[in-house]
Each structure stands twice: as C-alpha cells, then as structure tokens.
Motif scaffolding. Structure first.
Motif, PDB file in Angstrom:
ATOM      1  N   LEU A 130       0.807  -1.222   0.000  1.00 16.18           N
ATOM      2  CA  LEU A 130       0.000   0.000   0.000  1.00 16.18           C
ATOM      3  C   LEU A 130       0.842   1.275   0.000  1.00 16.18           C
ATOM      4  O   LEU A 130       0.305   2.378   0.011  1.00 16.18           O
ATOM      5  N   THR A 131       2.176   1.106  -0.036  1.00 18.63           N
ATOM      6  CA  THR A 131       3.020   2.289  -0.210  1.00 18.63           C
ATOM      7  C   THR A 131       3.280   2.527  -1.703  1.00 18.63           C
ATOM      8  O   THR A 131       3.933   3.489  -2.072  1.00 18.63           O
ATOM      9  N   ASP A 132       2.766   1.622  -2.557  1.00 14.63           N
ATOM     10  CA  ASP A 132       3.025   1.687  -3.994  1.00 14.63           C
ATOM     11  C   ASP A 132       1.708   1.925  -4.765  1.00 14.63           C
ATOM     12  O   ASP A 132       0.946   0.979  -5.007  1.00 14.63           O
ATOM     13  N   PRO A 133       1.441   3.189  -5.167  1.00 17.71           N
ATOM     14  CA  PRO A 133       0.185   3.482  -5.882  1.00 17.71           C
ATOM     15  C   PRO A 133       0.025   2.641  -7.154  1.00 17.71           C
ATOM     16  O   PRO A 133      -1.102   2.298  -7.530  1.00 17.71           O
ATOM     17  N   GLY A 134       1.141   2.275  -7.791  1.00 19.44           N
ATOM     18  CA  GLY A 134       1.070   1.446  -8.999  1.00 19.44           C
ATOM     19  C   GLY A 134       0.526   0.058  -8.681  1.00 19.44           C
ATOM     20  O   GLY A 134      -0.292  -0.497  -9.433  1.00 19.44           O
ATOM     21  N   ALA A 135       0.949  -0.500  -7.549  1.00 19.63           N
ATOM     22  CA  ALA A 135       0.474  -1.830  -7.137  1.00 19.63           C
ATOM     23  C   ALA A 135      -1.014  -1.753  -6.773  1.00 19.63           C
ATOM     24  O   ALA A 135      -1.794  -2.656  -7.096  1.00 19.63           O
ATOM     25  N   ILE A 136      -1.414  -0.668  -6.127  1.00 21.10           N
ATOM     26  CA  ILE A 136      -2.833  -0.481  -5.767  1.00 21.10           C
ATOM     27  C   ILE A 136      -3.664  -0.374  -7.046  1.00 21.10           C
ATOM     28  O   ILE A 136      -4.702  -1.036  -7.188  1.00 21.10           O
ATOM     29  N   ALA A 137      -3.176   0.433  -8.012  1.00 18.95           N
ATOM     30  CA  ALA A 137      -3.915   0.622  -9.271  1.00 18.95           C
ATOM     31  C   ALA A 137      -4.045  -0.708 -10.017  1.00 18.95           C
ATOM     32  O   ALA A 137      -5.120  -1.027 -10.549  1.00 18.95           O
ATOM     33  N   LYS A 197      -9.728  -6.025  -9.244  1.00 19.41           N
ATOM     34  CA  LYS A 197      -9.872  -7.446  -8.879  1.00 19.41           C
ATOM     35  C   LYS A 197     -11.037  -7.793  -7.950  1.00 19.41           C
ATOM     36  O   LYS A 197     -11.804  -8.691  -8.252  1.00 19.41           O
ATOM     37  N   PRO A 198     -11.192  -7.113  -6.816  1.00 17.85           N
ATOM     38  CA  PRO A 198     -12.270  -7.534  -5.906  1.00 17.85           C
ATOM     39  C   PRO A 198     -13.648  -7.132  -6.424  1.00 17.85           C
ATOM     40  O   PRO A 198     -13.812  -6.059  -7.012  1.00 17.85           O
ATOM     41  N   SER A 224      -7.187   6.001   3.408  1.00 10.15           N
ATOM     42  CA  SER A 224      -6.929   7.241   2.662  1.00 10.15           C
ATOM     43  C   SER A 224      -5.912   7.015   1.553  1.00 10.15           C
ATOM     44  O   SER A 224      -6.047   7.578   0.460  1.00 10.15           O
ATOM     45  N   ALA A 225      -4.906   6.188   1.812  1.00  9.24           N
ATOM     46  CA  ALA A 225      -3.884   5.913   0.787  1.00  9.24           C
ATOM     47  C   ALA A 225      -4.504   5.178  -0.396  1.00  9.24           C
ATOM     48  O   ALA A 225      -4.243   5.494  -1.559  1.00  9.24           O
ATOM     49  N   VAL A 226      -5.354   4.204  -0.115  1.00  7.58           N
ATOM     50  CA  VAL A 226      -5.972   3.422  -1.198  1.00  7.58           C
ATOM     51  C   VAL A 226      -6.964   4.294  -1.978  1.00  7.58           C
ATOM     52  O   VAL A 226      -6.962   4.303  -3.217  1.00  7.58           O
ATOM     53  N   SER A 227      -7.766   5.088  -1.243  1.00 14.11           N
ATOM     54  CA  SER A 227      -8.822   5.846  -1.929  1.00 14.11           C
ATOM     55  C   SER A 227      -8.277   7.068  -2.672  1.00 14.11           C
ATOM     56  O   SER A 227      -9.019   7.713  -3.410  1.00 14.11           O
ATOM     57  N   ALA A 228      -7.003   7.369  -2.522  1.00 16.83           N
ATOM     58  CA  ALA A 228      -6.404   8.482  -3.280  1.00 16.83           C
ATOM     59  C   ALA A 228      -5.977   8.049  -4.678  1.00 16.83           C
ATOM     60  O   ALA A 228      -5.677   8.900  -5.524  1.00 16.83           O
ATOM     61  N   VAL A 244      -8.667   3.409  -8.452  1.00 13.98           N
ATOM     62  CA  VAL A 244      -9.605   2.947  -7.418  1.00 13.98           C
ATOM     63  C   VAL A 244     -10.857   3.817  -7.468  1.00 13.98           C
ATOM     64  O   VAL A 244     -11.989   3.321  -7.489  1.00 13.98           O
ATOM     65  N   ARG A 245     -10.667   5.125  -7.570  1.00 10.22           N
ATOM     66  CA  ARG A 245     -11.815   6.043  -7.573  1.00 10.22           C
ATOM     67  C   ARG A 245     -12.688   5.838  -8.809  1.00 10.22           C
ATOM     68  O   ARG A 245     -13.904   5.875  -8.729  1.00 10.22           O
ATOM     69  N   THR A 246     -12.042   5.633  -9.969  1.00 11.22           N
ATOM     70  CA  THR A 246     -12.829   5.433 -11.202  1.00 11.22           C
ATOM     71  C   THR A 246     -13.728   4.220 -11.043  1.00 11.22           C
ATOM     72  O   THR A 246     -14.919   4.265 -11.341  1.00 11.22           O
ATOM     73  N   ARG A 247     -13.154   3.135 -10.540  1.00 12.57           N
ATOM     74  CA  ARG A 247     -13.920   1.893 -10.412  1.00 12.57           C
ATOM     75  C   ARG A 247     -15.075   2.046  -9.421  1.00 12.57           C
ATOM     76  O   ARG A 247     -16.207   1.673  -9.693  1.00 12.57           O
TER      77      ARG A 247
END
Ligand SMILES: Nc1ncnc2c1ncn2[C@@H]1O[C@H](COP(=O)(O)OP(=O)(O)O)[C@@H](O)[C@H]1O
Ligand SMILES: Nc1ccn([C@H]2C[C@H](O)[C@@H](COP(=O)(O)OP(=O)(O)O)O2)c(=O)n1
Length: 232
Positions: A61-68, A73-74, A108-112, A116-119
């Motif tokens: 979760l420190t890597d926005p690319g990995a989050i994107a 997936k879920p 907050s980190a994930v929702s930034a 994630v927001r588009t989905r």
C-alpha cells in the motif's frame, strides 16, 4: 453514463451527503432514507472494503502502482436497505472487518489512487441509477463528482472536538485526543488528494452539527428533501 436526470424526472429523489469523519453522515443518511422510503449507500464502506481486500491480499500500500494494478480485482457488492445495509467482497460479508483500526489507517492511501476512484465511482453511479424510489448517498465527493446532478446536496460539518468525542464514544475506551489527531490527519489526507478530494459542492447546503442532536440533523435534512420534492 446514463443520465441521472432521467431517474429524477420519474419522481425519484437523489440526495448527496458529504463531509468529514464524525459529522453524522452515516447516522443521518440511514435515518433520512428509512423515513422517506429511499435506498441508502455508504460509499466510505466501499473504499474500506477495497482497502480490506488489498490488506488481506498483501498488496504493497506504499506503492500506488500496485494499488492501481489490483483495483479491478475484488467484486464489491453493497446492499442498500437503510434498515440493514450490507457489504460483501467476493461474496464474503466484511461489515465487521472493514471497521478495524488497520483498515481505517490505510483507507486514505488506497482511496487516493485514481484507478480505485474510477472503479468505485462507476459502481456508485450504477447503484444510484438502479434505486427505484431514489437514494441517499453519503461520502466525501458525492455532490462534487459522483452525482453532480443530485436533487439535494448537503455538506455536514462539526468541530474536531465534537467529532472526536462522538467517535471515541463508539470505540470504547479510546483516548479522545488520539482520536482527534487521527481524524484531523485523515481529513487532511482526504481533502488534499488530487483526485476528487473531500470538498463542499458550490450548490450544497452546509449544516454545522456541532450543537445539534442527531434527531435535529435528521429533521433538518428531511425538511430540505420535502421542500425539494414540493418544488420550492
Ligand atoms: N448531531 C449529533 N450529535 C451527537 N452525536 C452524533 C450526532 N451525529 C452523529 N452522532 C454520533 O456520532 C458518531 C459518528 O456518526 P456517523 O454518522 O458515523 O458519522 P460519519 O458517517 O460522518 O463519520 C455515531 O456514534 C453517531 O451516533
Ligand atoms: N466518497 C468517499 C467516501 C469515503 N472515502 C474515503 C476517505 C475516508 O477517510 C474513507 C472512509 O470513509 P468513511 O465514511 O467510512 O469514514 P468515517 O465513517 O468517517 O470513519 O474512505 C472517499 O475517499 N470518498
């Protein structure tokens, strides 16, 4: 996106309720929806659900690319009955696990992350469109981004002290000062992100709930919805 104005024209009502943590969004939205026979959507629960999935699946979760990369997936499903709202991820009930301190500190980190927001925004719009009688949707960017054509937009506020006292009342034994600092930190992160930050829409009605009881806030919002419906 199909126009949300179509559903409004059919006699439904769409209400957007935004504001920082602890201002009373969830309690007010649920009660208003129940009283007026509308559906209810807690968008914070959806951001918490995707965060829970990322934590559970070991995403960095420190890597926005990995989050994107993982954002699609879920499968998140929200039940919109205000008397019994539900949230599942890939069929698992996560209503409890999404409220842990770990998820709260990471949401907050994930929702930034824009993907994630588009989905989640697409999901929110499709739920709002499907609500036959209308819906109360609560979050941070509903009036500004998700449902800019909402019939009524409310922006709830309250002093940090009142919000911390309410939240620490929920988390039994929690220190009010620590709760206050954590709230202020999360609000700052949510308000300063680039994509769709926590913000009051220009046409939102601001209600300061610091000195109001929950019942007073509910009555205020119900009156505003009824005025809208009466075409005032
Ligand atoms: N006006 C109010 N006065 C006192 N307590 C309130 C008020 N509004 C909400 N609460 C309480 O504060 C807590 C946080 O409310 P909640 O609706 O979850 O806020 P939010 O969704 O904005 O984070 C809940 O325990 C709720 O019962
Ligand atoms: N529309 C929304 C709703 C929530 N979020 C994010 C930002 C918030 O800190 C988290 C959690 O929201 P939630 O409403 O559950 O938070 P609280 O009930 O205030 O603790 O999700 C968002 O980015 N956009």
């Amino acid at each position: 996106m199909e126009s949300l104005e179509n559903s409004a024209a059919a006699g439904t009502v769409i209400v957007a309720i935004d504001g920082p943590s602890g201002t009373g969004k969830s309690s007010t939205s649920k009660a208003v929806a129940a009283q007026l026979g509308l559906s209810y959507l807690d968008t914070g629960a959806q951001y918490r659900a995707i965060t829970w999935w990322m934590v559970t699946n070991g995403i960095d979760l420190t890597d926005p690319g990995a989050i994107a990369a993982a954002a699609g997936k879920p499968e998140i499903v929200s039940g919109t009955d205000p008397a019994a709202p539900t949230i599942t991820v890939d069929g698992t009930d996560v209503a409890g696990p999404i409220r842990t301190q770990e998820v709260t500190s990471k949401v907050s980190a994930v929702s930034a992350v824009p993907d994630v927001r588009t989905r989640i925004t697409e999901l929110q719009r499709s739920i709002a469109l499907a609500a036959e009688k209308g819906i109360v949707v609560e979050g941070r960017d509903i009036g500004t981004t998700v449902l800019p054509d909402a019939d009524l937009k409310i922006f709830l506020t309250a002093s940090p002290e009142a919000r911390a006292a309410r939240r620490s009342g929920e988390l039994k034994g929690a220190d009010v000062n620590a709760t206050r600092e954590a709230l202020i930190k999360r609000d700052a992160a949510d308000s300063s992100r680039k994509t769709s930050p926590l913000a009051k829409a220009g046409d939102a009605v601001e209600v300061d709930t610091t000195e109001l009881s929950l019942q007073q806030v509910i009555e205020c919002v119900v009156t505003l919805v009824e005025e809208k419906r009466a075409g005032k």
